[in-house]
Scaffold this active site. Structure first.
Site, short mmCIF file in Angstrom:
data_model
loop_
_atom_site.label_atom_id
_atom_site.label_comp_id
_atom_site.label_asym_id
_atom_site.label_seq_id
_atom_site.Cartn_x
_atom_site.Cartn_y
_atom_site.Cartn_z
N ARG A 41 0.84 -1.20 0.00
CA ARG A 41 0.00 0.00 0.00
C ARG A 41 0.87 1.24 0.00
O ARG A 41 1.80 1.34 0.81
CB ARG A 41 -0.88 0.04 1.26
CG ARG A 41 -1.91 -1.01 1.32
CD ARG A 41 -2.97 -0.69 2.34
NE ARG A 41 -2.49 -0.36 3.68
CZ ARG A 41 -3.30 -0.06 4.69
NH1 ARG A 41 -4.61 -0.03 4.50
NH2 ARG A 41 -2.82 0.21 5.87
N THR A 98 -1.66 7.37 -0.06
CA THR A 98 -2.95 7.22 -0.73
C THR A 98 -3.69 5.94 -0.34
O THR A 98 -4.88 5.81 -0.59
CB THR A 98 -2.75 7.17 -2.26
OG1 THR A 98 -2.01 5.98 -2.58
CG2 THR A 98 -2.00 8.39 -2.77
N ASP A 134 0.88 -3.97 12.10
CA ASP A 134 1.36 -4.23 10.74
C ASP A 134 1.78 -5.68 10.63
O ASP A 134 2.80 -6.11 11.20
CB ASP A 134 2.55 -3.30 10.43
CG ASP A 134 2.94 -3.39 8.96
OD1 ASP A 134 3.22 -4.51 8.47
OD2 ASP A 134 2.95 -2.34 8.29
N ASP A 140 5.37 -6.51 9.15
CA ASP A 140 6.45 -6.16 10.08
C ASP A 140 6.51 -7.13 11.25
O ASP A 140 7.61 -7.53 11.67
CB ASP A 140 6.25 -4.72 10.60
CG ASP A 140 6.67 -3.69 9.57
OD1 ASP A 140 7.42 -4.03 8.64
OD2 ASP A 140 6.25 -2.53 9.72
#
Ligand code: PRP
Ligand code: URA
Length: 206
Positions: free
Chosen positions: A101, A105, A197, A200
């Site tokens: 991503r 945006t 995340d 991660d």
């Protein structure tokens, strides 16, 4: 169709994934285990065909899978779901889609795609722990349809209502499987309460 796979073992392991204290080793193990547990529900409607076989004692009519299964993990975090499912379906072939991503945006950026040759006739399972805005999943489905895939299931662990709506609108024929449907997205597009995340935490990059 949206299915929330609510098995007690899945709920317990998902709690471990959500906890911020859970380190890379345990995150990796639990993610794989949840994917494996979800595989039973996801493959419930895969067609079987009748075959004649010999047991050590006699012959009998029995069943085997009539469709190939193709797993398509979305890089990076989807990689963490592959082993849990191939433990159960060792003949599954694996394609890959690279997608990240854009942080500003939230639009998906595709950087890689490679699929096995049997994708047109196979049951294709897209694997990605997180369904947030749904942009990455919708773009992945577009790519797979372009390659000729027609039986596509989206398998995520945690989903936001926004992502589920996006897939229902863009690809109403694709079945969605989640371990949990969370509350909403925050202002930077993270699922709340979520698990942070996923890439991660899986690879220890933060
Ligand atoms: C995460 C996740 C999904 C995507 C979901 O990947 O694994 O692919 O975000 O968000 P969306 O539904 O709003 O598209 P990310 O972009 O963080 O890439 P990474 O796994 O390579 O870090
Ligand atoms: N991607 C993640 O890894 N986590 C989120 O909450 C949303 C997108």
């Amino acid at each position: 169709m949206l299915t929330i796979v609510k098995h007690p073992l899945i709920q317990h392991k998902l709690t471990l994934l959500r906890k911020k204290q859970t380190g890379t080793k345990d995150f990796r193990e639990n993610l794989d285990e949840i994917a494996g547990l979800m595989a039973y529900e996801i493959t419930r409607d895969v067609p079987v065909r009748e075959v004649q076989i010999e047991t050590p004692l006699t012959t009998c009519s029995t069943h085997e899978l009539a469709k190939d299964i193709v797993l398509v993990p979305v890089l990076r975090a989807g990689l963490g779901m592959v082993d849990g499912i191939t433990n159960l379906i060792p003949t599954a072939k694996v394609g890959h889609v690279g997608m990240y991503r854009n942080h500003d945006t939230l639009e998906p950026m595709n950087y890689y795609a490679k699929f096995p040759g049997n994708i047109k006739d196979a049951v294709v399972l897209i694997l990605d722990p997180m369904l947030a805005t749904g942009g990455s999943a919708s773009a992945t489905i577009n790519t797979l349809k372009h390659e000729g895939a027609s039986i596509i299931k989206l398998v995520c662990i945690v989903g936001a209502p926004e992502g589920v709506e996006r897939i229902k609108n863009d690809h109403p024929e694709v079945d969605i499987y989640l371990a949990a449907l969370d509350d909403c997205l925050n202002e930077v597009g993270y699922i709340m309460p979520g698990l942070g995340d996923a890439g991660d935490r899986l690879f220890g990059t933060k």
